[in-house]
Enzyme design. Structure first.
Site, mmCIF file in Angstrom:
data_model
loop_
_atom_site.group_PDB
_atom_site.id
_atom_site.type_symbol
_atom_site.label_atom_id
_atom_site.label_comp_id
_atom_site.label_asym_id
_atom_site.label_seq_id
_atom_site.Cartn_x
_atom_site.Cartn_y
_atom_site.Cartn_z
ATOM 1 N N HIS A 111 -21.293 -1.260 -2.575
ATOM 2 C CA HIS A 111 -21.369 0.202 -2.595
ATOM 3 C C HIS A 111 -20.338 0.683 -3.608
ATOM 4 O O HIS A 111 -19.253 0.108 -3.719
ATOM 5 C CB HIS A 111 -21.084 0.759 -1.201
ATOM 6 C CG HIS A 111 -21.144 2.251 -1.091
ATOM 7 N ND1 HIS A 111 -22.037 3.028 -1.792
ATOM 8 C CD2 HIS A 111 -20.415 3.126 -0.339
ATOM 9 C CE1 HIS A 111 -21.863 4.302 -1.486
ATOM 10 N NE2 HIS A 111 -20.875 4.385 -0.610
ATOM 11 N N GLY A 137 -27.285 -6.107 7.040
ATOM 12 C CA GLY A 137 -26.971 -7.520 6.901
ATOM 13 C C GLY A 137 -27.894 -8.466 7.652
ATOM 14 O O GLY A 137 -28.383 -9.443 7.072
#
EC number: 1.1.1.86
Length: 335
Positions: A111, A137
């Site tokens: 990010h 994830g």
């Protein structure tokens, strides 16, 4: 309207670019665990960097991944991957990464927040790039194990070596993303669109829309249980339809009455004033005002978040939802 002309896939990536390099994955949460295992299973040299020995440490060991203290993990690493929460990254960088990393090591992010808002200022001799999977994830891991992959974004902030994109795509291949497709972007675009999506629709917008609709029905004398089903619970079915078939597919699946009502009243509720406020929200993100406020809020112990969460937990819609959970679960077919 600008559109990307390139989507990178397996044929555009080569693991040999990073074979033999040591990759230090910092953090072993949702993304960290998935990345570390996928990269390991792709034949790459992976260690996990953690600040302390605890549950994550033991979990990494049980998964067959070598856990090290962050300082030890980064000192020999060629590629350092930041997969700890945004607001932890700056402190981790200043205290446990920057003083110990070897010269010229790559810095990788999932990010763009800390780089875009200059909370982390990388060395001028490091390649800096981002691979941002568009899924949680566990899904990144699940899809990889099944032979698939979660799509991702790729961005290059610094390309000192001249091979940053090749290395980024190799990392993307290592976690399975190139099996699906990797879309080029920038740290700026990824950060600003990600924050905007969270604020105006995915978290903020949808939460307030559900709350306002529920409260409107209850204030008009409708049973809260019925209001909950109509304004909150049924949202999942519609979102699943959009996810699987797109907005057109969702519209084709609902009744003609729902289509007509949605197409006429939807624009009445989400009107030009709402669009104007969305643009104001975007400007706060682009100017750095939101990031500035969030850093200050985090430093004060997140009182707005804590108080807001308490209000939601004690709200009528949440109490009704909790009461209806057994009823909702009861009707689910047993697998």
């Amino acid at each position: 309207m600008k559109s990307t002309s390139k989507i990178y896939t397996d044929k555009d990536s080569n693991l040999d670019v990073i074979k033999g390099k040591r990759i230090a994955v910092l953090g072993y949460g949702s993304q960290g665990r998935a990345w570390a295992q996928n990269l390991r299973d792709s034949g790459l040299n992976v260690v996990v960097g953690l600040e302390r020995e605890g549950k994550s440490w033991e979990l990494a060991k049980s998964d067959g991944i070598i856990p090290l203290h962050t300082k030890d993990a980064v000192k020999d690493a060629d590629i350092i991957v930041f997969l700890v929460p945004d607001m932890v990254q700056r402190t981790l960088w200043l205290e446990s990464v920057q003083p110990y990393m070897k010269k010229g090591a790559d810095l990788v992010f999932a990010h763009g927040f800390n780089i875009h808002y200059k909370l982390i200022e990388p060395p001028k001799d490091s390649d800096v790039y981002m691979i941002a999977p568009k899924g949680p994830g566990p899904t990144v891991r699940e899809y990889y194990k099944a032979g698939g992959g979660v799509p991702a974004l790729v961005a290059i902030q610094q390309d000192v070596s001249g091979t940053a994109l090749q290395k980024a795509l190799a990392i993307a291949k290592g976690i399975g993303a190139t099996r699906a497709g990797v879309i080029p972007t920038t740290f700026k675009e990824e950060t600003e669109t990600d924050l905007f999506g969270e604020q105006v629709i995915l978290v903020g917008g949808i939460m307030e829309l559900m709350k306002a609709a529920f409260e409107t029905l209850v204030e008009e004398g409708y049973q809260p249980e019925v209001a909950y089903f109509e304004t909150i619970n049924e949202l999942k079915m519609l979102v699943d339809l959009v996810y699987e078939k797109g907005i057109t597919g969702m519209l084709k699946a609902v009744s003609d009455t729902a289509k007509y009502g949605g197409m006429t009243v939807g624009k009445f509720v989400i009107n030009e004033d709402v669009r104007k406020r969305m643009k104001e929200a975007l400007q706060r993100i682009k100017s750095g005002k939101f990031a500035e406020e969030w850093v200050e809020e985090y430093g004060r112990g997140m009182p707005t978040v804590v108080n807001g969460l308490s209000q939601v937990q004690n709200s009528l819609e949440e109490k009704i939802g909790n009461q209806l959970k057994d009823l909702i679960q009861k009707g689910k077919p047993k697998s």
